[in-house]
Design a protein around this motif. Structure first.
Motif, PDB file in Angstrom:
ATOM      1  N   ALA A  19     -55.857  -9.617  32.215  1.00 29.48           N
ATOM      2  CA  ALA A  19     -56.897 -10.585  31.874  1.00 29.48           C
ATOM      3  C   ALA A  19     -57.975 -10.702  32.944  1.00 29.48           C
ATOM      4  O   ALA A  19     -58.997 -11.343  32.730  1.00 29.48           O
ATOM      5  N   THR A  20     -57.750 -10.095  34.085  1.00 28.35           N
ATOM      6  CA  THR A  20     -58.746 -10.262  35.144  1.00 28.35           C
ATOM      7  C   THR A  20     -60.067  -9.635  34.726  1.00 28.35           C
ATOM      8  O   THR A  20     -60.118  -8.748  33.883  1.00 28.35           O
ATOM      9  N   GLU A  21     -61.129 -10.113  35.339  1.00 33.22           N
ATOM     10  CA  GLU A  21     -62.491  -9.655  35.061  1.00 33.22           C
ATOM     11  C   GLU A  21     -62.924  -9.934  33.637  1.00 33.22           C
ATOM     12  O   GLU A  21     -63.374  -9.053  32.895  1.00 33.22           O
ATOM     13  N   GLY A  22     -62.727 -11.171  33.254  1.00 33.06           N
ATOM     14  CA  GLY A  22     -63.318 -11.633  32.002  1.00 33.06           C
ATOM     15  C   GLY A  22     -62.634 -11.158  30.742  1.00 33.06           C
ATOM     16  O   GLY A  22     -63.113 -11.410  29.635  1.00 33.06           O
ATOM     17  N   LYS A  23     -61.520 -10.483  30.862  1.00 32.02           N
ATOM     18  CA  LYS A  23     -60.820 -10.040  29.660  1.00 32.02           C
ATOM     19  C   LYS A  23     -59.982 -11.187  29.079  1.00 32.02           C
ATOM     20  O   LYS A  23     -59.673 -12.152  29.758  1.00 32.02           O
ATOM     21  N   ARG A  24     -59.639 -11.018  27.810  1.00 31.19           N
ATOM     22  CA  ARG A  24     -58.793 -12.019  27.185  1.00 31.19           C
ATOM     23  C   ARG A  24     -57.515 -11.341  26.686  1.00 31.19           C
ATOM     24  O   ARG A  24     -57.585 -10.332  25.981  1.00 31.19           O
ATOM     25  N   THR A  25     -56.379 -11.901  27.072  1.00 34.53           N
ATOM     26  CA  THR A  25     -55.113 -11.319  26.618  1.00 34.53           C
ATOM     27  C   THR A  25     -54.288 -12.357  25.870  1.00 34.53           C
ATOM     28  O   THR A  25     -54.433 -13.555  26.080  1.00 34.53           O
ATOM     29  N   LEU A  26     -53.440 -11.857  25.004  1.00 35.50           N
ATOM     30  CA  LEU A  26     -52.513 -12.730  24.286  1.00 35.50           C
ATOM     31  C   LEU A  26     -51.095 -12.328  24.669  1.00 35.50           C
ATOM     32  O   LEU A  26     -50.712 -11.161  24.551  1.00 35.50           O
ATOM     33  N   LEU A  27     -50.342 -13.309  25.146  1.00 38.63           N
ATOM     34  CA  LEU A  27     -48.949 -13.070  25.525  1.00 38.63           C
ATOM     35  C   LEU A  27     -48.070 -13.606  24.394  1.00 38.63           C
ATOM     36  O   LEU A  27     -48.151 -14.782  24.054  1.00 38.63           O
ATOM     37  N   GLY A  49     -35.716  -9.751  34.198  1.00 35.53           N
ATOM     38  CA  GLY A  49     -36.975 -10.472  34.365  1.00 35.53           C
ATOM     39  C   GLY A  49     -38.106  -9.935  33.510  1.00 35.53           C
ATOM     40  O   GLY A  49     -39.256  -9.900  33.932  1.00 35.53           O
ATOM     41  N   LYS A  50     -37.805  -9.542  32.275  1.00 33.93           N
ATOM     42  CA  LYS A  50     -38.863  -8.949  31.458  1.00 33.93           C
ATOM     43  C   LYS A  50     -39.919  -9.977  31.039  1.00 33.93           C
ATOM     44  O   LYS A  50     -41.089  -9.632  30.935  1.00 33.93           O
ATOM     45  N   THR A  51     -39.513 -11.228  30.848  1.00 32.49           N
ATOM     46  CA  THR A  51     -40.505 -12.255  30.526  1.00 32.49           C
ATOM     47  C   THR A  51     -41.488 -12.422  31.676  1.00 32.49           C
ATOM     48  O   THR A  51     -42.700 -12.491  31.473  1.00 32.49           O
ATOM     49  N   THR A  52     -40.951 -12.442  32.879  1.00 28.41           N
ATOM     50  CA  THR A  52     -41.799 -12.568  34.069  1.00 28.41           C
ATOM     51  C   THR A  52     -42.768 -11.392  34.154  1.00 28.41           C
ATOM     52  O   THR A  52     -43.970 -11.579  34.391  1.00 28.41           O
ATOM     53  N   VAL A  53     -42.253 -10.196  33.974  1.00 31.80           N
ATOM     54  CA  VAL A  53     -43.107  -9.019  34.083  1.00 31.80           C
ATOM     55  C   VAL A  53     -44.164  -9.027  32.967  1.00 31.80           C
ATOM     56  O   VAL A  53     -45.334  -8.714  33.206  1.00 31.80           O
ATOM     57  N   ALA A  54     -43.765  -9.415  31.758  1.00 32.71           N
ATOM     58  CA  ALA A  54     -44.726  -9.474  30.656  1.00 32.71           C
ATOM     59  C   ALA A  54     -45.842 -10.461  30.988  1.00 32.71           C
ATOM     60  O   ALA A  54     -47.029 -10.173  30.781  1.00 32.71           O
ATOM     61  N   ALA A  55     -45.471 -11.607  31.518  1.00 31.37           N
ATOM     62  CA  ALA A  55     -46.464 -12.626  31.854  1.00 31.37           C
ATOM     63  C   ALA A  55     -47.385 -12.136  32.966  1.00 31.37           C
ATOM     64  O   ALA A  55     -48.607 -12.319  32.903  1.00 31.37           O
ATOM     65  N   ALA A  56     -46.799 -11.496  33.989  1.00 28.57           N
ATOM     66  CA  ALA A  56     -47.620 -10.970  35.088  1.00 28.57           C
ATOM     67  C   ALA A  56     -48.577  -9.903  34.570  1.00 28.57           C
ATOM     68  O   ALA A  56     -49.736  -9.831  34.978  1.00 28.57           O
ATOM     69  N   LEU A  57     -48.093  -9.107  33.636  1.00 27.95           N
ATOM     70  CA  LEU A  57     -48.939  -8.057  33.066  1.00 27.95           C
ATOM     71  C   LEU A  57     -50.097  -8.670  32.267  1.00 27.95           C
ATOM     72  O   LEU A  57     -51.236  -8.215  32.358  1.00 27.95           O
ATOM     73  N   ALA A  58     -49.795  -9.719  31.505  1.00 30.55           N
ATOM     74  CA  ALA A  58     -50.850 -10.391  30.738  1.00 30.55           C
ATOM     75  C   ALA A  58     -51.919 -10.940  31.679  1.00 30.55           C
ATOM     76  O   ALA A  58     -53.118 -10.843  31.405  1.00 30.55           O
ATOM     77  N   THR A  85     -51.275  -9.534  40.805  1.00 32.51           N
ATOM     78  CA  THR A  85     -52.102  -8.819  41.777  1.00 32.51           C
ATOM     79  C   THR A  85     -51.461  -7.477  42.120  1.00 32.51           C
ATOM     80  O   THR A  85     -52.134  -6.443  42.186  1.00 32.51           O
ATOM     81  N   GLU A  86     -50.154  -7.526  42.332  1.00 34.88           N
ATOM     82  CA  GLU A  86     -49.404  -6.318  42.650  1.00 34.88           C
ATOM     83  C   GLU A  86     -49.589  -5.276  41.544  1.00 34.88           C
ATOM     84  O   GLU A  86     -49.865  -4.103  41.807  1.00 34.88           O
ATOM     85  N   LEU A  87     -49.494  -5.701  40.292  1.00 32.81           N
ATOM     86  CA  LEU A  87     -49.649  -4.777  39.168  1.00 32.81           C
ATOM     87  C   LEU A  87     -51.054  -4.191  39.129  1.00 32.81           C
ATOM     88  O   LEU A  87     -51.251  -3.014  38.832  1.00 32.81           O
ATOM     89  N   ARG A  88     -52.032  -5.031  39.432  1.00 36.65           N
ATOM     90  CA  ARG A  88     -53.416  -4.539  39.435  1.00 36.65           C
ATOM     91  C   ARG A  88     -53.606  -3.490  40.520  1.00 36.65           C
ATOM     92  O   ARG A  88     -54.206  -2.440  40.292  1.00 36.65           O
ATOM     93  N   GLU A  89     -53.045  -3.798  41.694  1.00 35.48           N
ATOM     94  CA  GLU A  89     -53.198  -2.858  42.804  1.00 35.48           C
ATOM     95  C   GLU A  89     -52.502  -1.529  42.514  1.00 35.48           C
ATOM     96  O   GLU A  89     -52.907  -0.490  43.000  1.00 35.48           O
ATOM     97  N   GLN A  90     -51.454  -1.605  41.704  1.00 32.16           N
ATOM     98  CA  GLN A  90     -50.738  -0.377  41.369  1.00 32.16           C
ATOM     99  C   GLN A  90     -51.353   0.329  40.154  1.00 32.16           C
ATOM    100  O   GLN A  90     -50.773   1.245  39.590  1.00 32.16           O
ATOM    101  N   GLY A  91     -52.503  -0.192  39.715  1.00 33.46           N
ATOM    102  CA  GLY A  91     -53.219   0.484  38.635  1.00 33.46           C
ATOM    103  C   GLY A  91     -52.630   0.273  37.253  1.00 33.46           C
ATOM    104  O   GLY A  91     -52.810   1.091  36.358  1.00 33.46           O
ATOM    105  N   MET A  92     -51.947  -0.859  37.089  1.00 37.79           N
ATOM    106  CA  MET A  92     -51.380  -1.151  35.785  1.00 37.79           C
ATOM    107  C   MET A  92     -52.444  -1.697  34.834  1.00 37.79           C
ATOM    108  O   MET A  92     -52.213  -1.822  33.652  1.00 37.79           O
ATOM    109  N   SER A  93     -53.592  -2.096  35.370  1.00 38.42           N
ATOM    110  CA  SER A  93     -54.605  -2.640  34.466  1.00 38.42           C
ATOM    111  C   SER A  93     -55.985  -2.120  34.842  1.00 38.42           C
ATOM    112  O   SER A  93     -56.148  -1.508  35.879  1.00 38.42           O
TER     113      SER A  93
END
Lengths: 325, 458
Positions: free
Chosen positions: A27-35, A14-23, A317-325
């Protein structure tokens, strides 16, 4: 936080899924990301439930707090023509080359050229700035080739640089390599709590380190909830079947006598518990193996209803809570 | 493949009678034993996206065919270490090795090999070029990069090896695992692509100076060529271009044409003795890829035997829905909290069902936690652990049932698209396969065509 986040992993993890979730998470809080997608599978479009992505950066999602996710499916052929146009104004010649099969050659067969074009495009997006001097994207997330090929894919610029000792491809490769080997880049590996993916992750990390590529984090995907722990499982084994039958009956599931509905549930439920126990032990072993790799570990839950757009936001959300971003 | 209506009817009636067991019931069940037993079947190709168990499937099929009396060779591309060890092919020497420990009562044999793509490429060169020229090619930097595994080489070499094994005619059956390609397409396209490139116009242009000399009629080609080499030279740097030219010149004179070889392999794949198995897991992405592969094989006239669906889950208690199991689990857990001080001894059975050996199933609506059928009788057992454990078992079951229905939905989507494709389902195993016994087990499951479920006898 590195601005180029490369996500790799064994096929099926599921690396595509994880990459998308990470993007999304980044991107939260007004950031812009490119996937960025590099394998032409249109996995991103399927995940975001949109039509196939063209070779063009377009907005595909909005993140909480006004952030934006853009997506780009890099097509090596178009990237090469782009490149020829950019550096040599070779539009017409590009078409002639295509007719001769040279573009096909360059993008599918010429050693590493395809990979240079793909990583080159991603690095260009990382470095791109707008008129005011701000970065066009805060983060670039790449859905990269699987673990077995990731080191070669990223390191290919080195190989090309060695092969093409002079010329613009050489220079391009050098420039790309500088980004990929710097702290600007982090390579994450997605795995499952299963033996083969974990083994491949360990091998992949060793290879990345040997090539001096920056290893980021391990993302354990599709982690199943712990329903019973080791003690419970031990107790289950020691419990009389009749007690379980009575308990099931008490819960309103039929008769506890031999042949009664509740009683007949006991054997299949116990069989499922045995399967669970076996998997539970294996998962613990694999978690321990991952722990020894000495990298930050993130765990993402298995979504019972399968992967959809809502699930993607949940994982973000899970990634954010785990401090990934 | 024409559908077999008689068989379908038989299957569906069996499903109907088998109400206590929950299957993902395929429109048609793929029978693998007749396929691998048929002496006319000479090649079985396992393909599908990464991580679905292609290699394990190929190895298990090979073992099964061998133990049923055939002389089999399994060609694997990139097996997991322990799987390779289980077959005794942990050394990567590009030669088939006989696998020991088989049941050879049917006098079959199993050989296995792991593809070494660089070695395979080198072997082609060594076989076709004289020693001096071979050395020149093997030492060429362009060749070294090409053979070490850039896009397409692995696919090409896998097919080349298949062709070689088939040509040796030492085995009655070759089972091939396909490379973990970025997409299903590469596997079919790469040989053709590399073949047509190495034998194509571009190469002729690149090698033109040496061959054409000053022939006036070829002048236009030379113009094209100088533009080409000029551009490529600019792009790649002169040295690389020269390497490519030397490489191609050396190859060109020693080979009977790559395209011919690629075409021969391609035809081999279409031949009547070849059967493709698309391997997938009951997951959205894997089945999407599988559907795509089914369509692609049809477009290329490649003979598809069917779909192997790995890691299918079942349950011996499928009558009990996820919702009811959860409701029951809550029933068991609730009184613990509410009646902390409750002293009355709980009845361990629901009186309304006790004594009835076949009570009617509780309707869905009666299964919610506040159901009067269960609440007043909820036991307050001093020994809470049993209830906790039972609740845990029920929650496990609910998870299983949700997984089952998810797999069912995914499967139905595939079947709706391709009702003509026969399917063999293989039950999920808790762990990986490490030995021949494990492979044999998978083989049994493959041949059964449907998941083996936990027995319901007490």
């Amino acid at each position: 936080m590195s601005r180029l986040q490369v996500v790799s992993g064994k096929g099926g993890t599921g690396k595509t899924t994880v990459a998308a979730a990470l993007a999304l998470a980044l991107a939260t809080e007004g950031k812009r990301t490119l996937l960025v997608e590099v394998e032409g599978r249109q996995g991103i479009a399927q995940l975001f439930e949109t039509e196939a992505l063209p070779y063009e950066e377009r907005k595909i999602a909005v993140a909480p707090g006004g952030g934006e996710v853009y997506a780009l499916a890099i097509d090596p052929e178009l990237a090469l023509l782009d490149y020829l146009q950019m550096f040599y104004k070779l539009g017409g010649a590009g078409r002639a080359l295509k007719k001769l099969g040279a573009i096909d050659f360059a993008t599918t067969i010429a050693p590493g050229l395809r990979d240079v074009l793909l990583t080159g495009k991603a690095c260009e997006a990382v470095r791109r700035k707008d008129k005011s001097g701000r970065f066009a994207y805060d983060y670039v997330v790449m859905d990269a080739p699987p673990t077995g090929r990731i080191t070669r894919f990223l390191n290919v610029n080195d190989e090309v640089a060695g092969l093409a000792k002079i010329g613009p491809i050489h220079n391009q490769a050098q420039a790309v390599m500088r980004v990929l080997k710097s702290s600007e880049t982090a390579v994450h590996l997605v795995t499952l709590l299963e033996e083969m993916p974990v083994q491949e992750t360990a091998d992949g990390i060793a290879e990345l380190r040997a090539a001096r590529l920056p290893v980021g984090r391990i993302m354990v995907n599709m982690v199943r909830p712990e329903v019973l722990d080791a003690t419970d499982l031990e107790l289950v084994r020691g419990t009389a079947r009749s007690s379980l039958a009575q308990s099931l009956s008490a819960a309103g599931l039929g008769g506890a006598r031999r042949g009664g509905q509740a009683e007949r549930l006991v054997a299949p439920l116990l069989a499922q518990a045995e399967e669970y126990a076996e998997r539970y032990t294996l998962e613990h072993e694999q978690r321990a193996v991952l722990g020894e790799l000495g990298l930050p570990l993130h765990e993402l839950p298995l979504l019972a209803e399968g992967m959809d757009l809502a699930g993607l936001y949940e994982l973000a959300t899970e990634l954010r809570e785990q401090g990934m971003s | 493949m024409s559908p077999d209506p008689a068989k379908e009817t038989k299957d569906s009636s069996r499903h109907a009678q088998d109400g206590t067991r929950h299957h993902l019931s395929p429109a048609r069940t793929l029978d693998l034993d007749p396929l691998i037993d048929d002496p006319k079947t000479r090649i079985v190709v396992c393909c599908g996206s990464g991580g679905v168990g292609k290699t394990t499937t190929a190895a298990a099929l090979g073992l099964r065919a061998a133990e049923r009396g055939r002389k089999v060779v399994v060609l694997t591309i990139d097996p997991a270490r322990r799987l390779a060890q289980s077959m005794g092919i942990d050394s990567l020497d590009n030669v088939p090795r006989r696998v020991k420990g088989l049941d050879d009562s049917a006098s079959g044999e199993l050989h296995a090999m792991m593809l070494d793509m660089k070695r395979t490429f080198d072997e082609i060169v060594e076989a076709h070029a004289d020693r001096e020229r071979a050395a020149a090619i093997l030492g060429n930097p362009f060749y070294q990069s090409l053979s070490a595994g850039f896009a397409g080489t692995q696919e090409y070499m896998a097919m080349e090896k298949l062709g070689q094994l088939r040509a040796r005619d030492e085995w009655d059956l070759i089972v091939v695992d396909t490379p973990p390609s970025r997409s299903a397409l590469d596997f079919l396209d790469a040989p053709k692509r590399l073949g047509s490139f190495l034998d194509g116009r571009l190469i002729r242009l690149l090698t033109a100076p040496a061959k054409l000399g000053g022939r006036a009629g070829m002048k236009f080609l030379n113009v094209g060529m100088s533009m080409m080499t000029g551009t490529l030279g600019k792009l790649l740097g002169g040295q690389l271009l020269k390497d490519v030219q030397t490489f191609v010149a050396a190859m060109d004179t020693t080979f009977g044409g790559f395209r011919t070889r690629a075409d021969a392999t391609y035809k081999l794949l279409q031949a009547p003795g070849t059967a493709f198995l698309v391997v997938a897991a009951p997951e959205r992405d894997a089945l999407r890829e599988a559907a795509y592969f089914v369509e692609r094989l049809a477009a290329e006239d490649m003979p598809l035997a069917g779909l192997v669906l790995n890691r299918v889950h079942g349950s011996g208690a499928a009558r009990l829905s996820a919702e009811r199991a959860l409701a029951a689990a809550e029933n068991l857990e609730e009184p613990r909290i509410v009646d902390q001080d409750g002293g009355k001894a709980g009845l361990r059975n629901s009186p309304d069902t006790y004594g009835s050996s076949e009570p009617a199933a509780v309707p869905e609506s009666a299964a919610v936690p506040e159901s009067p059928a269960s609440e007043p009788d909820s036991p307050v057992d001093p020994d809470r652990t049993v209830e906790q454990l039972t609740a845990g078992l029920l929650r496990l079951h609910a998870d299983r049932m949700r997984l089952l229905s998810r797999e069912q939905r995914t499967r139905d989507r595939f079947t709706a698209l391709h009702p003509e494709v026969a399917v063999a389902e293989v039950a999920a195993l808790p762990g990986d396969v490490h030995d021949l016994a494990g492979l044999r087990d998978i083989g049994d499951r493959l041949a059964a065509g449907r998941p083996e479920l936990p027995e319901t006898d007490a």
